[in-house]
Design a protein around this motif. Structure first.
Motif, short mmCIF file in Angstrom:
data_model
loop_
_atom_site.label_atom_id
_atom_site.label_comp_id
_atom_site.label_asym_id
_atom_site.label_seq_id
_atom_site.Cartn_x
_atom_site.Cartn_y
_atom_site.Cartn_z
N THR A 67 14.79 6.62 0.03
CA THR A 67 14.03 5.49 -0.48
C THR A 67 13.51 4.65 0.68
OG1 THR A 67 14.10 3.61 -2.01
CG2 THR A 67 16.03 3.97 -0.65
N ARG A 68 12.52 3.84 0.40
CA ARG A 68 12.00 2.92 1.42
C ARG A 68 12.58 1.53 1.15
NH1 ARG A 68 7.76 2.75 4.99
NH2 ARG A 68 6.84 4.66 4.17
N LEU A 69 13.40 1.06 2.07
CA LEU A 69 13.99 -0.27 1.97
C LEU A 69 13.05 -1.29 2.61
CD1 LEU A 69 17.63 0.64 3.06
CD2 LEU A 69 16.67 0.63 0.75
N ASN A 70 13.02 -2.48 2.04
CA ASN A 70 12.13 -3.51 2.60
C ASN A 70 12.87 -4.81 2.84
OD1 ASN A 70 12.43 -4.56 0.03
ND2 ASN A 70 10.28 -5.11 -0.18
N ALA A 71 12.18 -5.75 3.46
CA ALA A 71 12.74 -7.06 3.80
C ALA A 71 14.05 -6.92 4.56
CB ALA A 71 12.93 -7.91 2.53
N LEU A 72 14.10 -5.98 5.49
CA LEU A 72 15.32 -5.72 6.23
C LEU A 72 15.62 -6.80 7.27
CD1 LEU A 72 14.85 -1.87 6.69
CD2 LEU A 72 16.56 -3.01 5.27
N ASN A 73 14.67 -7.71 7.48
CA ASN A 73 14.92 -8.83 8.39
C ASN A 73 15.45 -10.06 7.66
OD1 ASN A 73 12.47 -8.97 7.07
ND2 ASN A 73 11.30 -9.76 8.81
N VAL A 74 15.58 -9.99 6.34
CA VAL A 74 16.07 -11.14 5.58
C VAL A 74 17.59 -11.28 5.63
CG1 VAL A 74 16.27 -12.14 3.27
CG2 VAL A 74 14.06 -11.30 4.07
N PRO A 75 18.38 -10.23 5.36
CA PRO A 75 19.85 -10.42 5.33
C PRO A 75 20.44 -11.08 6.57
CG PRO A 75 19.29 -8.30 4.37
CD PRO A 75 18.01 -8.84 4.96
N PRO A 76 20.07 -10.68 7.82
CA PRO A 76 20.68 -11.35 8.97
C PRO A 76 20.38 -12.85 9.04
CG PRO A 76 19.56 -9.32 9.65
CD PRO A 76 19.16 -9.60 8.24
N MET A 77 19.28 -13.27 8.42
CA MET A 77 18.95 -14.70 8.43
C MET A 77 19.90 -15.51 7.53
SD MET A 77 16.55 -15.32 10.57
CE MET A 77 16.10 -16.99 10.03
N ALA A 110 11.91 0.44 6.21
CA ALA A 110 12.40 1.69 6.78
C ALA A 110 12.69 2.67 5.67
CB ALA A 110 13.66 1.45 7.61
N VAL A 111 12.46 3.94 5.93
CA VAL A 111 12.85 5.00 5.01
C VAL A 111 14.30 5.35 5.33
CG1 VAL A 111 12.48 7.38 4.28
CG2 VAL A 111 10.52 5.89 4.81
N ALA A 112 15.15 5.27 4.33
CA ALA A 112 16.57 5.51 4.52
C ALA A 112 17.11 6.39 3.41
CB ALA A 112 17.34 4.17 4.54
N VAL A 113 18.26 6.95 3.65
CA VAL A 113 18.95 7.76 2.65
C VAL A 113 20.13 6.96 2.14
CG1 VAL A 113 20.21 9.89 2.19
CG2 VAL A 113 18.20 9.92 3.67
N VAL A 114 20.13 6.71 0.85
CA VAL A 114 21.20 5.96 0.19
C VAL A 114 22.06 6.96 -0.58
CG1 VAL A 114 21.69 4.24 -1.57
CG2 VAL A 114 19.79 3.88 0.02
N SER A 168 22.29 -0.10 10.91
CA SER A 168 21.27 0.83 11.39
C SER A 168 19.85 0.28 11.28
CB SER A 168 21.35 2.15 10.59
OG SER A 168 22.63 2.74 10.71
N TYR A 169 19.59 -0.53 10.24
CA TYR A 169 18.20 -0.87 9.94
C TYR A 169 17.87 -2.35 10.00
CZ TYR A 169 18.00 3.95 8.23
OH TYR A 169 18.05 5.32 8.12
N SER A 191 0.80 -1.22 0.00
CA SER A 191 0.00 0.00 0.00
C SER A 191 0.84 1.27 0.00
CB SER A 191 -0.92 0.01 1.23
OG SER A 191 -0.14 -0.07 2.41
N PHE A 192 2.17 1.14 0.09
CA PHE A 192 2.99 2.36 0.15
C PHE A 192 3.92 2.41 -1.06
CE2 PHE A 192 4.78 -0.95 2.93
CZ PHE A 192 5.95 -1.24 2.24
N PRO A 193 4.29 3.62 -1.49
CA PRO A 193 5.23 3.73 -2.60
C PRO A 193 6.61 3.27 -2.16
CG PRO A 193 4.82 5.88 -1.64
CD PRO A 193 3.87 4.93 -0.97
N ARG A 194 7.28 2.50 -3.02
CA ARG A 194 8.58 1.96 -2.65
C ARG A 194 9.68 3.00 -2.81
NH1 ARG A 194 8.76 -2.35 0.64
NH2 ARG A 194 7.14 -3.82 0.07
#
Length: 589
Positions: free
Chosen positions: A383-393, A365-369, A354-355, A100-103
Motif C-alpha cells: 500500500t501507499r502510506l501518506n502523511a508520514l511526516n505527521v506522526p513525529p510532529m 512511501a510504498v510499503a508492505v503492511v 523505516s518511513y 494523482s496517484f492511487p492510494r
C-alpha cells in the motif's frame, strides 16, 4: 573531571570492565551487556508465561482504555491541521481524491520483499520444548533466533502422540511478542510508562518476579553467565529518572539478592548520557518508547529542578501512524489491534522507524503492511502510506497522540513513606532453596528503615506540554544566564526516536521560538551524538562504572542482604540527586 579528560574511555572500560554487567531497563526494552561490548543486547522487556486459566487472559496489563471522546477527536484533528499548516501539506478534511496517484494497491499473496528487514514479516513463535528429554528444557527457553511456526510443530507432534509436545514454561523477549493469541500464554510487561507496572491485575510480587526472570534469562542465554559465576561480576544499573526511590530499591534487591551479583551501583540515565558522549554539561532529552524525559546536567551533576517528564514516546508515534493512515483510508482492510496483538505494534514500530521523517511537503512511501491472524502465516499487503511526516510532529503537539491506551500505574502506591512501609514489608517472600540462613533477609523490621529520613514525597509530575516547551522550561529553570546559554547550545537527543530524520533542525527551530522574548538568548544547537542514541545511556553507564570517583557508591551483596541500608552522616536524600542517593545513602558498617 581532569582524570576523565585525559583518559581514553574505551581503553579504561577494556581494562577494568571485563567483569561489569551494565543493565539499562526501559518500559519497552532492556539493554544488557558486558561493559567492554560495543553495543548491548537490546531485548523487548516482556515475558510470556504459560497459563491454563480459563477464560484466557492474553495480556496482563493495566486496564486498557481505548475509548476516545468526541473532545479528544476534535483536539486530535485540530492538532493535525496545525501540523499540516506547518509542514505545508493538505489538511485532514481535504479529499484524498485530489491526489494523482492511487492510494491502495492491495494484497500481494506470497509477497517476499527483498528491500531489507523493514518489510520482512514476523513468524509465530514455536511454544513447544525442542528437547523434552533434557532436564533443563523447561527452565531454559530456546534462543530468540530459533523461531518456528507453532502450527507446523503441532501437526508433527500430533502425529507422534501427545507425549512429544510440551509447552515452554515461559518465553522472554521478542519471541514472547510473537506468540499466537490462540496459544495458552499470558504476556507480562513489568514496566509501563517509566514505572513498575503494578495494578490490581498485576501485583507487585509478580512484577518483581518477572523482572528477575527476564534479566536472568538474558544473563544465561545471551551473556552466558550462569548464576554460579555471578559472584565474580558486578552490576551497573542505569535507571530512568522516572523511577521512584522505592522502585530503585526493589531493582537493587533483584540484582543483589536474586541475580546474586557481588556488588552493584546505580546511575541515572541523564548523567550516563552525557558521559557516553564525552560531555560534562548538557540538556538531555531522552525520547523512549513510552516516556520522554528532560533533565539538565552541569559539570557531571544532575539538576533536580530541571526535570520534566512527558507521558509519550515512540510507541505513541506508531499509534498515531496507524490513526493517520486509517483516517486517510490508506490502511488495508485488516484487523490491526495493538492492544491484544503485540505483533501489530512491532510492525507499526518498524514502519515508523523505516518511513517516518520530518520535512516539508507531502511525504509518501510504498510499503508492505502485514496482517497477523490467529496462528496463520502473515499476510502481506502492499500500500501507499501518506502523511508520514505527521506522526513525529506529535512530539511537539501531544494532542495528536491521544488517547493514552496505557494509563500510568496508580500513584497511591508511591505517595508517602508510611504506605511504602506497609505495602512492602508485609509481603511474604519465598525463601530460595539455594540461599543460606545468613543470606535470607528478614523482611519484617529491617534496620534499613529505622533511621531513614522522613520527608514529603510527591509523585513526579508529568507535563502536558510539547517537547519544545518542556526543553525551554527545563533550561530556563536553571536561572543563571551563563548556564542557560551553554545548555541551549548543548542539547542532546537520545533514545530510539532521536534517529528520526529531520528531527534535529525542528527541535532547534521550535525551541528557539519557544524562548520568551525577554531572554537574551539567540542560539539553540542540538549536538550530534557520537554513538547510536539508542545505546548512549548504556555506554555511559559502562564508563561511569569504571571511573574512580564512583567507587564509594558501590553496594556489596552481603552488606545489602544482612545489614540493609545505613544512612551516612553528612549525606541526606534532599542534598543529592544521584539516583543511588534517591534510593538510599549507603555506607559500610
Amino acid at each position: 573531571m581532569d582524570y576523565l579528560k585525559t583518559v581514553v574511555p574505551s581503553q579504561l572500560v577494556a581494562e577494568r570492565g571485563s567483569n561489569l554487567v551494565v543493565i539499562n531497563p526501559g518500559s519497552a526494552s532492556v539493554r544488557i551487556g558486558l561493559a567492554p561490548q560495543d553495543t548491548p543486547f537490546n531485548v523487548p522487556h516482556c515475558i510470556a508465561r504459560y497459563s491454563s486459566q480459563s477464560p484466557k487472559l492474553n495480556v496482563r496489563d493495566q486496564m486498557l482504555n481505548s475509548q476516545v471522546t468526541t473532545a479528544q477527536h476534535m483536539e486530535r484533528e485540530k492538532a493535525y491541521d496545525i501540523i499540516a499548516s506547518y509542514l505545508k501539506i493538505p489538511f485532514l478534511d481535504e479529499e484524498v481524491a485530489n491526489n494523482s496517484f492511487p492510494r491502495k494497491i492491495g494484497r500481494v499473496d506470497g509477497f517476499n520483499p527483498q528491500s531489507g528487514r523493514k518489510d520482512v514479516a514476523f513468524t509465530w513463535t514455536n511454544v513447544y520444548e525442542q528437547d523434552t528429554s533434557s532436564s533443563l528444557a523447561s527452565e531454559r527457553p530456546t534462543n530468540e533466533g530459533q523461531i518456528g511456526g507453532s502450527l507446523e510443530k503441532l501437526e508433527s507432534t500430533d502425529a507422534k502422540g501427545p507425549s512429544t509436545s510440551k509447552y515452554r514454561g515461559f518465553i522472554c523477549g521478542e519471541e514472547a511478542l510473537q506468540i499466537s493469541p490462540t496459544e495458552p500464554y499470558c504476556l507480562h510487561r513489568p514496566i509501563r510508562r517509566g514505572h513498575l507496572n503494578i495494578s490490581q491485575h498485576y501485583p507487585m510480587q509478580q512484577v518483581l518476579e518477572d523482572l528477575h526472570a527476564i534479566w536472568d534469562w538474558i544473563l544465561i542465554e545471551k551473556l552466558h553467565i550462569p548464576q554460579s559465576e555471578r559472584n565474580m561480576y558486578a552490576a551497573i544499573l542505569v535507571l530512568p529518572e522516572t523511577f521512584d526511590h522505592r522502585e530503585i530499591k526493589e531493582m537493587i534487591s533483584i540484582v543483589l539478592r536474586d541475580l546474586r551479583f557481588s556488588s552493584a551501583v546505580v546511575h541515572q540515565e541523564g548523567l550516563a548520557a552525557v558521559f557516553g558522549n564525552g560531555l560534562s554539561t548538557a540538556c538531555v532529552i531522552n525520547i523512549g518508547a513510552q516516556v520522554t524525559s528532560v533533565i539538565c546536567i552541569e559539570d557531571g551533576v544532575a539538576l533536580p529542578n530541571t526535570e520534566k517528564t512527558l507521558p509519550f514516546g515512540g510507541e505513541d508515534l506508531s499509534r498515531c501512524l496507524l490513526w493517520t493512515q486509517r483516517h486517510h483510508q490508506t490502511w488495508p482492510q485488516i484487523r490491526t489491534d495493538i492492544l491484544t496483538k503485540p505483533l501489530d505494534l512491532l510492525m507499526l514500530n518498524r514502519l515508523r522507524e523505516s518511513y517516518c521523517e520530518i520535512k516539508e511537503g507531502e511525504v509518501d512511501a510504498v510499503a508492505v503492511v502485514q496482517s497477523y491472524e490467529d496462528g496463520m502465516p502473515a499476510g502481506s499487503h502492499k500500500t501507499r502510506l501518506n502523511a508520514l511526516n505527521v506522526p513525529p510532529m506529535g512530539l511537539f503537539y501531544p494532542m495528536l497522540l491521544v488517547p493514552d491506551v496505557y494509563p500510568p500505574p496508580p500513584r497511591s502506591w508511591f505517595h508517602d513513606y508510611e504506605d511504602m512501609l506497609e505495602d512492602t514489608w508485609h509481603v511474604e517472600y519465598p525463601r530460595r532453596p539455594d540461599m543460606s540462613d545468613g543470606l535470607f533477609p528478614a523482611f519484617s523490621g529491617l534496620p534499613m528503615w529505622d533511621s531513614y529520613p522522613v520527608f514529603a514525597s510527591k509523585p513526579k509530575k508529568e507535563e502536558k506540554v510539547g517537547l519544545a516547551e518542556a526543553i525551554t522550561s527545563s533550561i530556563l529553570s536553571t536561572g543563571r544566564i551563563d548556564l542557560k546559554r551553554k545548555l541551549f547550545c548543548s542539547i542532546q537527543l537520545i533514545g530510539g526516536v532521536a534517529l528520526t530524520p529531520g528531527l534535529i533542525p525542528v527541535v532547534e527551530d521550535r525551541v528557539l521560538h519557544a524562548i520568551p522574548s525577554n531572554e537574551v538568548i539567540d542560539t539553540v544547537e542540538v549536538l550530534q551524538s557520537r554513538i547510536n542514541p539508542t545505546f548512549v545511556t548504556w555506554k555511559g553507564g559502562a564508563i561511569l562504572g569504571v571511573l574512580d570517583f564512583g567507587r564509594d557508591a558501590w553496594i556489596h551483596r552481603e552488606d545489602w542482604i544482612r545489614n540493609g541500608i545505613h544512612i551516612g552522616s553528612g549525606r541526606k536524600y534532599k542534598d543529592s540527586y544521584y539516583l543511588q542517593a534517591q534510593a538510599m545513602c549507603y555506607i559500610n558498617s
